[in-house]
Design an enzyme around this catalytic site. Structure first.
Site, PDB file in Angstrom:
ATOM      1  CB  THR A 112      -2.224   4.044   9.551  1.00  0.00           C
ATOM      2  OG1 THR A 112      -1.259   3.311  10.296  1.00  0.00           O
ATOM      3  CG2 THR A 112      -3.574   3.972  10.239  1.00  0.00           C
TER       4      THR A 112
ATOM      5  CE  LYS B 111      -1.841   2.088  13.129  1.00  0.00           C
ATOM      6  NZ  LYS B 111      -0.580   2.020  13.817  1.00  0.00           N
TER       7      LYS B 111
ATOM      8  CE  LYS C 125      -2.015   8.976   8.648  1.00  0.00           C
ATOM      9  NZ  LYS C 125      -2.083   7.529   8.728  1.00  0.00           N
TER      10      LYS C 125
HETATM   11  P1  NAP Z   1       6.749  10.074   8.146  1.00  0.00           P
HETATM   12  O1  NAP Z   1       8.027  10.009   8.891  1.00  0.00           O
HETATM   13  O2  NAP Z   1       6.055  11.371   7.989  1.00  0.00           O
HETATM   14  O3  NAP Z   1       6.985   9.413   6.697  1.00  0.00           O
HETATM   15  C1  NAP Z   1       6.042   9.476   5.686  1.00  0.00           C
HETATM   16  C2  NAP Z   1       6.672   8.933   4.424  1.00  0.00           C
HETATM   17  O4  NAP Z   1       5.710   8.932   3.365  1.00  0.00           O
HETATM   18  C3  NAP Z   1       7.855   9.766   3.929  1.00  0.00           C
HETATM   19  O5  NAP Z   1       8.797   8.874   3.366  1.00  0.00           O
HETATM   20  C4  NAP Z   1       7.216  10.630   2.843  1.00  0.00           C
HETATM   21  O6  NAP Z   1       8.127  11.118   1.886  1.00  0.00           O
HETATM   22  C5  NAP Z   1       6.270   9.622   2.236  1.00  0.00           C
HETATM   23  N1  NAP Z   1       5.162  10.203   1.472  1.00  0.00           N
HETATM   24  C6  NAP Z   1       4.079  10.845   1.952  1.00  0.00           C
HETATM   25  N2  NAP Z   1       3.246  11.215   0.958  1.00  0.00           N
HETATM   26  C7  NAP Z   1       3.821  10.770  -0.182  1.00  0.00           C
HETATM   27  C8  NAP Z   1       3.452  10.836  -1.553  1.00  0.00           C
HETATM   28  N3  NAP Z   1       2.299  11.414  -1.938  1.00  0.00           N
HETATM   29  N4  NAP Z   1       4.273  10.284  -2.458  1.00  0.00           N
HETATM   30  C9  NAP Z   1       5.434   9.671  -2.069  1.00  0.00           C
HETATM   31  N5  NAP Z   1       5.835   9.583  -0.803  1.00  0.00           N
HETATM   32  C10 NAP Z   1       5.043  10.133   0.142  1.00  0.00           C
HETATM   33  O7  NAP Z   1       5.666   9.083   8.798  1.00  0.00           O
HETATM   34  P2  NAP Z   1       5.858   7.689   9.558  1.00  0.00           P
HETATM   35  O8  NAP Z   1       5.790   7.936  11.009  1.00  0.00           O
HETATM   36  O9  NAP Z   1       7.000   6.921   8.962  1.00  0.00           O
HETATM   37  O10 NAP Z   1       4.458   7.004   9.160  1.00  0.00           O
HETATM   38  C11 NAP Z   1       4.253   6.362   7.913  1.00  0.00           C
HETATM   39  C12 NAP Z   1       2.925   5.584   7.994  1.00  0.00           C
HETATM   40  O11 NAP Z   1       3.003   4.627   9.059  1.00  0.00           O
HETATM   41  C13 NAP Z   1       1.710   6.468   8.299  1.00  0.00           C
HETATM   42  O12 NAP Z   1       0.578   5.968   7.647  1.00  0.00           O
HETATM   43  C14 NAP Z   1       1.574   6.312   9.817  1.00  0.00           C
HETATM   44  O13 NAP Z   1       0.244   6.579  10.247  1.00  0.00           O
HETATM   45  C15 NAP Z   1       1.977   4.861  10.007  1.00  0.00           C
HETATM   46  N6  NAP Z   1       2.506   4.495  11.326  1.00  0.00           N
HETATM   47  C16 NAP Z   1       3.406   5.284  11.990  1.00  0.00           C
HETATM   48  C17 NAP Z   1       3.875   4.885  13.239  1.00  0.00           C
HETATM   49  C18 NAP Z   1       4.867   5.700  14.019  1.00  0.00           C
HETATM   50  O14 NAP Z   1       5.031   5.449  15.228  1.00  0.00           O
HETATM   51  N7  NAP Z   1       5.567   6.654  13.423  1.00  0.00           N
HETATM   52  C19 NAP Z   1       3.440   3.694  13.804  1.00  0.00           C
HETATM   53  C20 NAP Z   1       2.559   2.895  13.084  1.00  0.00           C
HETATM   54  C21 NAP Z   1       2.096   3.298  11.848  1.00  0.00           C
HETATM   55  P3  NAP Z   1       9.035  12.431   2.228  1.00  0.00           P
HETATM   56  O15 NAP Z   1      10.199  11.931   3.011  1.00  0.00           O
HETATM   57  O16 NAP Z   1       9.383  12.981   0.914  1.00  0.00           O
HETATM   58  O17 NAP Z   1       8.143  13.381   3.023  1.00  0.00           O
END
Ligand code: NAP
Length: 293
Positions: free
Chosen positions: A97, A172, A240
């Site tokens: 997102t 979104k 965010k």
């Molecule tokens: P998360 O668990 O915090 O995972 C974030 C991922 O991004 C991790 O693999 C992290 O690596 C990686 N990352 C972040 N910055 C990076 C960088 N500069 N270089 C390389 N890797 C990087 O978050 P999430 O919940 O999976 O969410 C991921 C995305 O999906 C976000 O944009 C979020 O808004 C969206 N989203 C989430 C949900 C939900 O319910 N969780 C639903 C819809 C959409 P590390 O493991 O090394 O930290």
């Protein structure tokens, strides 16, 4: 037919999504900044990649799902970015997102290298990622969507073509308004019930199928009722997203009062060290305010 996929970002969402693709028989190379998170997927047959560039190499499709706009730019276009090894004609799909402008900019930069791009953010939470029931909001060319459909069908239940590049991110952003304001309603309703001597679990069960019911009441209301504030979707991430929403609204001269209040509540979570809890932790903010007005 098995497809070759580079998958970048194995967080709460990405890990389950990549696992579904592997289990569906696709040939997946996985990259995560914290490499240890990739190990269970390598055990399932994924190829480990040390950089986004290595994850993209030789693959027809590259999927990224990382945190924020600068992170997407880094993994796709940065020094070790996927762009440097992708074959001409590859398709990149960013499912994070992020700001619609960043998606459009990435699309242009990739087009200059002969790489197609879709923004395809998702909704449906950690549960949807695990179960393959996400809603996928696609911005970009219809032909590119059709190229990705076989993979989208593994990840999601409803796939919507929202318009040109960036349009998936705009839809979104609309979703995040709904999530934030829905959470305020859930927290207020469950506190009213609780303080009136009625168990939140009963309210969730009784009201989920009715006119006030929602996915969030069902899935997150029941976590609140169990006292479970672990993330699904973190407070830091919705903050965010609400910044992205407010930026878009500002440009349109639109004032979003409900969203602003939700940002204040989530901001109080962050100030109390609860930014990495799930968004249902808004319940704690309202709890602390009881009797103070
Ligand atoms: P998360 O668990 O915090 O995972 C974030 C991922 O991004 C991790 O693999 C992290 O690596 C990686 N990352 C972040 N910055 C990076 C960088 N500069 N270089 C390389 N890797 C990087 O978050 P999430 O919940 O999976 O969410 C991921 C995305 O999906 C976000 O944009 C979020 O808004 C969206 N989203 C989430 C949900 C939900 O319910 N969780 C639903 C819809 C959409 P590390 O493991 O090394 O930290």
């Amino acid at each position: 037919m098995p497809r070759t996929v580079g998958f970048i970002g194995l967080g709460i969402m990405g890990f389950s999504m990549a696992r579904r693709l592997i289990e569906a028989g696709h040939k997946v190379a996985v990259y995560n900044r914290t490499a240890s998170k990739a190990e269970p997927l390598v055990a399932l047959g994924a190829r480990p990649a040390a950089t986004p560039r290595a994850a993209a190499e030789g693959n027809e499709i590259v999927i990224s799902i990382v945190t924020d706009s600068p992170d997407v730019e880094e993994v796709l276009l940065g020094k070790d970015g996927a762009v440097h090894s992708a074959a001409k004609g590859a398709l990149f799909i960013d499912m994070s997102t992020i700001a619609p402008e960043t998606a459009r900019r990435a699309g242009q930069a990739l087009a200059a290298k002969g790489i197609a791009f879709l923004d395809a953010p998702v909704t449906g939470g950690d549960v949807g990622a695990r179960e393959g029931t996400l809603s996928i909001l696609v911005g970009g060319g219809r032909t590119d969507l059709e190229r990705a459909r076989e993979l989208f069908d593994v990840l999601g239940k409803r796939i919507t073509h929202c318009g040109p590049q960036g349009a998936g991110q705009t839809v979104k952003a609309c979703n995040q308004i709904l999530c934030a304001l829905n959470m305020m309603g859930i927290c207020e309703a469950l506190h009213l019930a609780r303080l009136s001597g009625i168990a939140p679990a009963l309210v969730v069960e009784a009201l989920t199928p009715g006119a006030g019911g929602s996915w969030a009441l069902d899935k997150l209301g029941s976590r609140i009722a169990r006292g479970d504030f672990a993330p699904g979707f973190m407070v830091d991430l919705i903050q965010k997203d609400l910044r992205i929403v407010q930026d878009a609204a500002k440009r349109l001269g639109l004032s979003l009062e409900g969203t602003t209040l939700a940002q204040q509540y989530f901001g109080e979570n962050q100030q109390s060290g609860e930014g990495r809890l799930g968004t249902q932790a808004m319940f704690k903010v309202l709890e602390r305010a009881i009797g103070k007005k």
